[in-house]
Design a protein around this motif. Structure first.
Motif, PDB file in Angstrom:
ATOM      1  N   ALA A   1     -62.723   7.490 -11.938  1.00  0.00           N
ATOM      2  CA  ALA A   1     -62.770   6.026 -12.054  1.00  0.00           C
ATOM      3  C   ALA A   1     -62.967   5.393 -10.678  1.00  0.00           C
ATOM      4  CB  ALA A   1     -61.504   5.494 -12.726  1.00  0.00           C
ATOM      5  N   ALA A   2     -62.287   5.901  -9.677  1.00  0.00           N
ATOM      6  CA  ALA A   2     -62.433   5.362  -8.321  1.00  0.00           C
ATOM      7  C   ALA A   2     -63.838   5.593  -7.783  1.00  0.00           C
ATOM      8  CB  ALA A   2     -61.393   5.996  -7.397  1.00  0.00           C
ATOM      9  N   VAL A   3     -64.366   6.775  -8.011  1.00  0.00           N
ATOM     10  CA  VAL A   3     -65.730   7.083  -7.551  1.00  0.00           C
ATOM     11  C   VAL A   3     -66.739   6.189  -8.263  1.00  0.00           C
ATOM     12  CG1 VAL A   3     -67.539   8.858  -7.533  1.00  0.00           C
ATOM     13  CG2 VAL A   3     -65.207   9.438  -6.828  1.00  0.00           C
ATOM     14  N   PHE A   4     -66.589   6.039  -9.573  1.00  0.00           N
ATOM     15  CA  PHE A   4     -67.510   5.179 -10.310  1.00  0.00           C
ATOM     16  C   PHE A   4     -67.361   3.715  -9.899  1.00  0.00           C
ATOM     17  CE2 PHE A   4     -68.262   8.571 -13.545  1.00  0.00           C
ATOM     18  CZ  PHE A   4     -69.652   8.513 -13.534  1.00  0.00           C
ATOM     19  N   ALA A   5     -66.140   3.254  -9.665  1.00  0.00           N
ATOM     20  CA  ALA A   5     -65.945   1.872  -9.203  1.00  0.00           C
ATOM     21  C   ALA A   5     -66.667   1.674  -7.869  1.00  0.00           C
ATOM     22  CB  ALA A   5     -64.463   1.547  -9.069  1.00  0.00           C
ATOM     23  N   ALA A   6     -66.573   2.664  -6.984  1.00  0.00           N
ATOM     24  CA  ALA A   6     -67.266   2.588  -5.697  1.00  0.00           C
ATOM     25  C   ALA A   6     -68.787   2.575  -5.893  1.00  0.00           C
ATOM     26  CB  ALA A   6     -66.848   3.747  -4.799  1.00  0.00           C
ATOM     27  N   MET A   7     -69.277   3.362  -6.819  1.00  0.00           N
ATOM     28  CA  MET A   7     -70.721   3.385  -7.085  1.00  0.00           C
ATOM     29  C   MET A   7     -71.186   2.054  -7.680  1.00  0.00           C
ATOM     30  SD  MET A   7     -70.980   7.298  -8.498  1.00  0.00           S
ATOM     31  CE  MET A   7     -72.690   7.270  -8.936  1.00  0.00           C
ATOM     32  N   ILE A   8     -70.408   1.513  -8.604  1.00  0.00           N
ATOM     33  CA  ILE A   8     -70.747   0.216  -9.200  1.00  0.00           C
ATOM     34  C   ILE A   8     -70.735  -0.851  -8.111  1.00  0.00           C
ATOM     35  CG2 ILE A   8     -69.933  -1.592 -10.781  1.00  0.00           C
ATOM     36  CD1 ILE A   8     -68.865   0.845 -12.534  1.00  0.00           C
ATOM     37  N   PHE A   9     -69.707  -0.828  -7.274  1.00  0.00           N
ATOM     38  CA  PHE A   9     -69.624  -1.770  -6.158  1.00  0.00           C
ATOM     39  C   PHE A   9     -70.859  -1.653  -5.267  1.00  0.00           C
ATOM     40  CE2 PHE A   9     -68.663  -2.274  -1.645  1.00  0.00           C
ATOM     41  CZ  PHE A   9     -68.326  -3.620  -1.603  1.00  0.00           C
ATOM     42  N   ALA A  10     -71.194  -0.436  -4.849  1.00  0.00           N
ATOM     43  CA  ALA A  10     -72.314  -0.228  -3.925  1.00  0.00           C
ATOM     44  C   ALA A  10     -73.639  -0.655  -4.545  1.00  0.00           C
ATOM     45  CB  ALA A  10     -72.369   1.237  -3.496  1.00  0.00           C
ATOM     46  N   LEU A  11     -73.865  -0.297  -5.805  1.00  0.00           N
ATOM     47  CA  LEU A  11     -75.128  -0.655  -6.454  1.00  0.00           C
ATOM     48  C   LEU A  11     -75.217  -2.150  -6.760  1.00  0.00           C
ATOM     49  CD1 LEU A  11     -75.635   2.405  -8.816  1.00  0.00           C
ATOM     50  CD2 LEU A  11     -76.981   1.805  -6.795  1.00  0.00           C
ATOM     51  N   THR A  12     -74.071  -2.806  -6.846  1.00  0.00           N
ATOM     52  CA  THR A  12     -74.060  -4.247  -7.069  1.00  0.00           C
ATOM     53  C   THR A  12     -74.122  -5.000  -5.744  1.00  0.00           C
ATOM     54  OG1 THR A  12     -72.726  -3.935  -9.055  1.00  0.00           O
ATOM     55  CG2 THR A  12     -72.799  -6.161  -8.143  1.00  0.00           C
ATOM     56  N   ARG A  13     -73.393  -4.539  -4.771  1.00  0.00           N
ATOM     57  CA  ARG A  13     -73.253  -5.258  -3.500  1.00  0.00           C
ATOM     58  C   ARG A  13     -74.409  -5.030  -2.546  1.00  0.00           C
ATOM     59  NH1 ARG A  13     -73.505  -7.995   0.174  1.00  0.00           N
ATOM     60  NH2 ARG A  13     -71.918  -8.556   1.689  1.00  0.00           N
ATOM     61  N   PHE A  14     -74.908  -3.809  -2.464  1.00  0.00           N
ATOM     62  CA  PHE A  14     -75.872  -3.479  -1.419  1.00  0.00           C
ATOM     63  C   PHE A  14     -77.315  -3.399  -1.889  1.00  0.00           C
ATOM     64  CE2 PHE A  14     -71.777  -1.766   0.118  1.00  0.00           C
ATOM     65  CZ  PHE A  14     -71.607  -2.664   1.152  1.00  0.00           C
ATOM     66  N   ILE A  15     -77.526  -3.385  -3.181  1.00  0.00           N
ATOM     67  CA  ILE A  15     -78.890  -3.465  -3.702  1.00  0.00           C
ATOM     68  C   ILE A  15     -78.969  -4.774  -4.473  1.00  0.00           C
ATOM     69  CG2 ILE A  15     -80.676  -2.396  -5.116  1.00  0.00           C
ATOM     70  CD1 ILE A  15     -79.331   0.291  -4.619  1.00  0.00           C
ATOM     71  N   GLN A  16     -79.117  -5.858  -3.728  1.00  0.00           N
ATOM     72  CA  GLN A  16     -79.152  -7.188  -4.317  1.00  0.00           C
ATOM     73  C   GLN A  16     -80.535  -7.795  -4.128  1.00  0.00           C
ATOM     74  OE1 GLN A  16     -76.054  -9.568  -2.572  1.00  0.00           O
ATOM     75  NE2 GLN A  16     -74.444  -8.515  -3.701  1.00  0.00           N
ATOM     76  N   ILE A  17     -81.055  -8.304  -5.215  1.00  0.00           N
ATOM     77  CA  ILE A  17     -82.325  -9.017  -5.190  1.00  0.00           C
ATOM     78  C   ILE A  17     -81.982 -10.472  -5.485  1.00  0.00           C
ATOM     79  CG2 ILE A  17     -84.627  -9.205  -6.203  1.00  0.00           C
ATOM     80  CD1 ILE A  17     -84.084  -6.176  -7.120  1.00  0.00           C
ATOM     81  N   PRO A  18     -82.044 -11.343  -4.454  1.00  0.00           N
ATOM     82  CA  PRO A  18     -81.624 -12.741  -4.643  1.00  0.00           C
ATOM     83  C   PRO A  18     -82.448 -13.454  -5.718  1.00  0.00           C
ATOM     84  CG  PRO A  18     -81.938 -12.245  -2.320  1.00  0.00           C
ATOM     85  CD  PRO A  18     -82.480 -11.079  -3.095  1.00  0.00           C
ATOM     86  N   VAL A  19     -81.771 -14.285  -6.483  1.00  0.00           N
ATOM     87  CA  VAL A  19     -82.417 -15.112  -7.497  1.00  0.00           C
ATOM     88  C   VAL A  19     -82.882 -16.399  -6.808  1.00  0.00           C
ATOM     89  CG1 VAL A  19     -81.982 -16.464  -9.583  1.00  0.00           C
ATOM     90  CG2 VAL A  19     -81.026 -14.174  -9.368  1.00  0.00           C
ATOM     91  N   PRO A  20     -84.110 -16.831  -7.097  1.00  0.00           N
ATOM     92  CA  PRO A  20     -84.571 -18.084  -6.489  1.00  0.00           C
ATOM     93  C   PRO A  20     -83.602 -19.235  -6.787  1.00  0.00           C
ATOM     94  CG  PRO A  20     -86.372 -16.981  -7.631  1.00  0.00           C
ATOM     95  CD  PRO A  20     -85.109 -16.218  -7.957  1.00  0.00           C
ATOM     96  N   GLY A  21     -83.363 -20.046  -5.777  1.00  0.00           N
ATOM     97  CA  GLY A  21     -82.469 -21.188  -5.933  1.00  0.00           C
ATOM     98  C   GLY A  21     -81.029 -20.877  -5.568  1.00  0.00           C
ATOM     99  N   GLY A  22     -80.751 -19.629  -5.164  1.00  0.00           N
ATOM    100  CA  GLY A  22     -79.410 -19.268  -4.719  1.00  0.00           C
ATOM    101  C   GLY A  22     -78.373 -19.166  -5.810  1.00  0.00           C
ATOM    102  N   ALA A  23     -78.803 -18.974  -7.062  1.00  0.00           N
ATOM    103  CA  ALA A  23     -77.866 -18.965  -8.184  1.00  0.00           C
ATOM    104  C   ALA A  23     -77.243 -17.590  -8.424  1.00  0.00           C
ATOM    105  CB  ALA A  23     -78.580 -19.420  -9.451  1.00  0.00           C
ATOM    106  N   GLY A  24     -77.551 -16.618  -7.612  1.00  0.00           N
ATOM    107  CA  GLY A  24     -76.995 -15.287  -7.818  1.00  0.00           C
ATOM    108  C   GLY A  24     -77.966 -14.225  -7.356  1.00  0.00           C
ATOM    109  N   TYR A  25     -77.829 -13.027  -7.952  1.00  0.00           N
ATOM    110  CA  TYR A  25     -78.682 -11.920  -7.541  1.00  0.00           C
ATOM    111  C   TYR A  25     -78.813 -10.905  -8.664  1.00  0.00           C
ATOM    112  CZ  TYR A  25     -74.014  -9.994  -6.683  1.00  0.00           C
ATOM    113  OH  TYR A  25     -72.709  -9.591  -6.817  1.00  0.00           O
ATOM    114  N   LEU A  26     -79.903 -10.154  -8.630  1.00  0.00           N
ATOM    115  CA  LEU A  26     -80.093  -9.024  -9.538  1.00  0.00           C
ATOM    116  C   LEU A  26     -79.588  -7.780  -8.818  1.00  0.00           C
ATOM    117  CD1 LEU A  26     -83.717  -9.804 -10.770  1.00  0.00           C
ATOM    118  CD2 LEU A  26     -81.564 -10.372 -11.881  1.00  0.00           C
ATOM    119  N   HIS A  27     -79.100  -6.812  -9.576  1.00  0.00           N
ATOM    120  CA  HIS A  27     -78.528  -5.599  -8.975  1.00  0.00           C
ATOM    121  C   HIS A  27     -78.634  -4.435  -9.957  1.00  0.00           C
ATOM    122  CE1 HIS A  27     -75.026  -5.910 -11.611  1.00  0.00           C
ATOM    123  NE2 HIS A  27     -75.136  -7.222 -11.416  1.00  0.00           N
ATOM    124  N   PHE A  28     -78.249  -3.247  -9.488  1.00  0.00           N
ATOM    125  CA  PHE A  28     -78.313  -2.036 -10.315  1.00  0.00           C
ATOM    126  C   PHE A  28     -76.943  -1.588 -10.811  1.00  0.00           C
ATOM    127  CE2 PHE A  28     -82.282  -0.638  -7.745  1.00  0.00           C
ATOM    128  CZ  PHE A  28     -83.054  -1.557  -8.432  1.00  0.00           C
TER     129      PHE A  28
END
Length: 175
Positions: free
Chosen positions: A14-41
């Motif tokens: 669970a800890a390893v997967f939480a870290a993977m989810i965090f990394a794929l969400t936090r560090f692979i971010q594609i910003p949404v136009p208008g600053g409303a958020g981001y796309l991630h894996f």
């Protein structure tokens, strides 16, 4: 494997997967136009953890990884919303977990549809609470997020299945 060792192993997974989810969400971010958020894996990894680890551990890893990503990327107000939405998108996969030695099955591919709908509706409702101005405007990008997550899930799951990771790490260790 005895009950204590299985519990410790599940905590580690669970800890390893939480870290993977965090990394794929936090560090692979594609910003949404208008600053409303981001796309991630990260959602793709949520589908994988729910399809492999299952149960409360997968739900915990999903909520924790996503919420920490929001907290660390300037979207802290969305952390509670993300935690709830990510638990809900993992739930369909958790409910059918461990029925197959493979992660990628016709059923898990189909489960990306209700999970995608949950993503779109969950963030729509969250936006109504946090910032009504983005509620409708975010729908198209949340749809793109759901579709991209499904595609990434298929790609990563196919690679994990080719390596027989579910059988090696999860099925054999739960006996």
């Amino acid at each position: 494997m005895n009950k204590v060792n299985r519990k410790v192993l599940n905590m580690v997974y669970a800890a390893v997967f939480a870290a993977m989810i965090f990394a794929l969400t936090r560090f692979i971010q594609i910003p949404v136009p208008g600053g409303a958020g981001y796309l991630h894996f990260g959602d793709a990894m949520i589908y994988i953890v729910a399809s492999t680890l299952g149960g409360p551990w997968a739900l915990l890893a999903s909520a924790l990884g996503a919420a920490l990503a929001d907290l660390s990327s300037g979207f802290a107000v969305y952390a509670p919303i993300s935690a709830i939405v990510k638990v809900l998108i993992a739930l369909p996969f958790v409910l059918v977990n461990k029925k197959s030695e493979k992660i990628l099955t016709p059923l898990t591919i189909c489960l990306t549809i209700p999970s995608g709908v949950i993503t779109v509706l969950g963030y729509f409702l969250g936006d109504l609470i946090v910032n009504r101005a983005y509620a409708v405007a975010d729908i198209p990008m949340n749809i793109v997020q759901a579709v991209a997550s499904a595609i990434i899930f298929v790609v990563i799951s196919a690679a994990f299945d080719a390596a027989k990771l579910k059988k090696k790490l999860f099925i054999n260790n739960n006996k």
